[in-house]
Design a protein around this motif. Structure first.
Motif, PDB file in Angstrom:
ATOM      1  N   ILE A   1     -25.847  14.775 -27.775  1.00  0.00           N
ATOM      2  CA  ILE A   1     -26.870  13.944 -27.480  1.00  0.00           C
ATOM      3  C   ILE A   1     -28.073  14.370 -28.256  1.00  0.00           C
ATOM      4  O   ILE A   1     -28.605  13.093 -28.806  1.00  0.00           O
ATOM      5  N   LYS A   2     -28.006  15.371 -28.807  1.00  0.00           N
ATOM      6  CA  LYS A   2     -29.347  15.644 -29.560  1.00  0.00           C
ATOM      7  C   LYS A   2     -29.148  15.762 -31.061  1.00  0.00           C
ATOM      8  O   LYS A   2     -29.879  15.862 -32.094  1.00  0.00           O
ATOM      9  N   ARG A   3     -27.774  15.184 -31.398  1.00  0.00           N
ATOM     10  CA  ARG A   3     -27.212  15.300 -32.799  1.00  0.00           C
ATOM     11  C   ARG A   3     -28.278  14.423 -33.544  1.00  0.00           C
ATOM     12  O   ARG A   3     -28.589  13.410 -33.176  1.00  0.00           O
ATOM     13  N   LYS A   4     -28.503  14.729 -35.019  1.00  0.00           N
ATOM     14  CA  LYS A   4     -29.118  13.892 -35.599  1.00  0.00           C
ATOM     15  C   LYS A   4     -28.135  13.404 -36.875  1.00  0.00           C
ATOM     16  O   LYS A   4     -27.443  13.887 -37.747  1.00  0.00           O
ATOM     17  N   GLU A   5     -28.067  11.864 -36.392  1.00  0.00           N
ATOM     18  CA  GLU A   5     -27.047  11.237 -37.325  1.00  0.00           C
ATOM     19  C   GLU A   5     -27.341  11.148 -38.639  1.00  0.00           C
ATOM     20  O   GLU A   5     -28.648  10.796 -38.877  1.00  0.00           O
ATOM     21  N   ASN A   6     -26.408  11.207 -39.466  1.00  0.00           N
ATOM     22  CA  ASN A   6     -26.611  10.907 -40.978  1.00  0.00           C
ATOM     23  C   ASN A   6     -25.718  10.194 -41.555  1.00  0.00           C
ATOM     24  O   ASN A   6     -24.622  10.097 -41.333  1.00  0.00           O
ATOM     25  N   SER A   7     -26.424   8.901 -41.837  1.00  0.00           N
ATOM     26  CA  SER A   7     -25.809   7.697 -42.339  1.00  0.00           C
ATOM     27  C   SER A   7     -25.032   7.972 -43.401  1.00  0.00           C
ATOM     28  O   SER A   7     -24.096   7.130 -44.079  1.00  0.00           O
TER      29      SER A   7
END
Length: 324
Positions: free
Chosen positions: A22-28
């Motif tokens: 839930i807290k993950r920082k998505e990296n495009s």
């Protein structure tokens, strides 16, 4: 008490994995495989499964692996899917092999055997010694029945692993030969086990990220088709990857595998084992290092210029399933 403590431990890990997702920082635009894992699954799943399992399989620094191969190979579920999975709700099929076909009779060898019956002028069991490309033709020297024979052709279709293929080609440029030697891959030892007990598992395959188990993956061929295994028996195939030159003695490997299967609750001490054999494969998995595309591109460009057409996992040097 032990069971209760174990249940609490599992609950805490599930909570940590969900919160991490839930807290993950998505990296495009992740630059390497490890970054992709963390940005896709979060810290918890990365810590407990994805990173240890992939380190165990690839035997390579995940930060030095590209992500060119991931699409279609590693499923990336949504937060909703992860929550459903944690609650035991499985209404979706994930991955390219969630549904698959398998030969009813003859094992997986039925596929190449079916082709073999439909073509003519096939020679097998020969070892290629040398390939000599010329402007108009290609001469191939090979061993057959203890003698060296030659054949000339206009084109070659080759599934030989690139590091081996470039050693066979006469007068290949030295820089390409060295480049082929820099390709990264893992080797594998498979231990095949026949058990005098039926239905030891209802699974097709299982993955093991734990270091205490020497194998990273096991499968149960008797669940692919009942005709792969005699009646009243079960079959197990274990896979253990290793880097070139890091392999163990086959007898030691068998012993470690059997100990691990008992520890995992798959085999019992009293089981009667009718088959325990081991096979080692030099080429198992193509490792996508950061320079993978450039190296393979240069090698393929040369081969195609000589009318040598690479195919298959180790000719194309891609992480392909056998259907490709």
């Amino acid at each position: 008490l032990i069971r209760r403590q174990r249940q609490m431990c599992i609950r805490d890990r599930v909570r940590e994995c969900l919160l991490g997702a839930i807290k993950r920082k998505e990296n495009s635009d992740p630059s390497n495989f490890e970054d992709w894992i963390i940005s896709t699954f979060g810290e918890g799943i990365a810590k407990y499964y994805m990173i240890p399992y992939n380190k165990k399989v690839w035997k390579y620094d995940l930060k030095e692996m590209s992500i060119d191969w991931i699409r279609g190979r590693v499923p990336a579920p949504s937060i909703e899917d992860m929550i459903d999975g944690a609650l035991g709700i499985c209404e979706k099929e994930f991955g390219g092999n969630a549904i698959f076909y398998y030969p009813k009779v003859g094992g997986i060898g039925a596929l190449p055997n079916a082709f073999y019956e439909r073509v003519s002028n096939v020679v097998t069991g020969c070892e290629v010694k040398e390939i000599v490309p010329d402007e108009d033709s290609i001469e191939v020297s090979f061993y057959q029945d203890g003698k060296i024979k030659k054949v000339c052709c206009k084109k070659i279709i080759s599934s030989i692993p690139l590091p081996k293929l470039f050693k066979m080609i006469k007068d290949v440029p030295e820089h390409l030969l060295k480049l082929s030697e820099k390709l990264v891959y893992t080797s594998m030892t498979c231990v095949n086990i026949g058990v005098r007990r039926e239905n030891i598992s209802d699974k097709h395959w299982l993955y093991f990220p734990e270091d205490k188990y020497v194998f990273n993956r096991i499968s149960f061929p008797m669940n692919f088709s009942p005709y792969t295994t005699p009646p009243g028996r079960s079959s197990i195939l274990t896979e253990t990857t290793h880097m070139r030159g890091k392999e163990e003695c086959l007898e030691d490997m068998k012993e470690r595998v059997l100990d691990g299967l008992i520890d995992a609750g798959i085999l019992r001490d009293e089981d009667e084992l009718e088959v325990v054999d081991a096979t080692r494969f030099e080429f198992a998995y193509v490792v996508y290092d950061r320079d993978h595309r450039r190296k393979v591109g240069e090698l393929h460009e040369y081969l195609l210029s000589k009318n040598i057409h690479p195919v298959g996992r180790f000719g194309l040097w891609e992480y392909l399933n056998m259907d490709k």
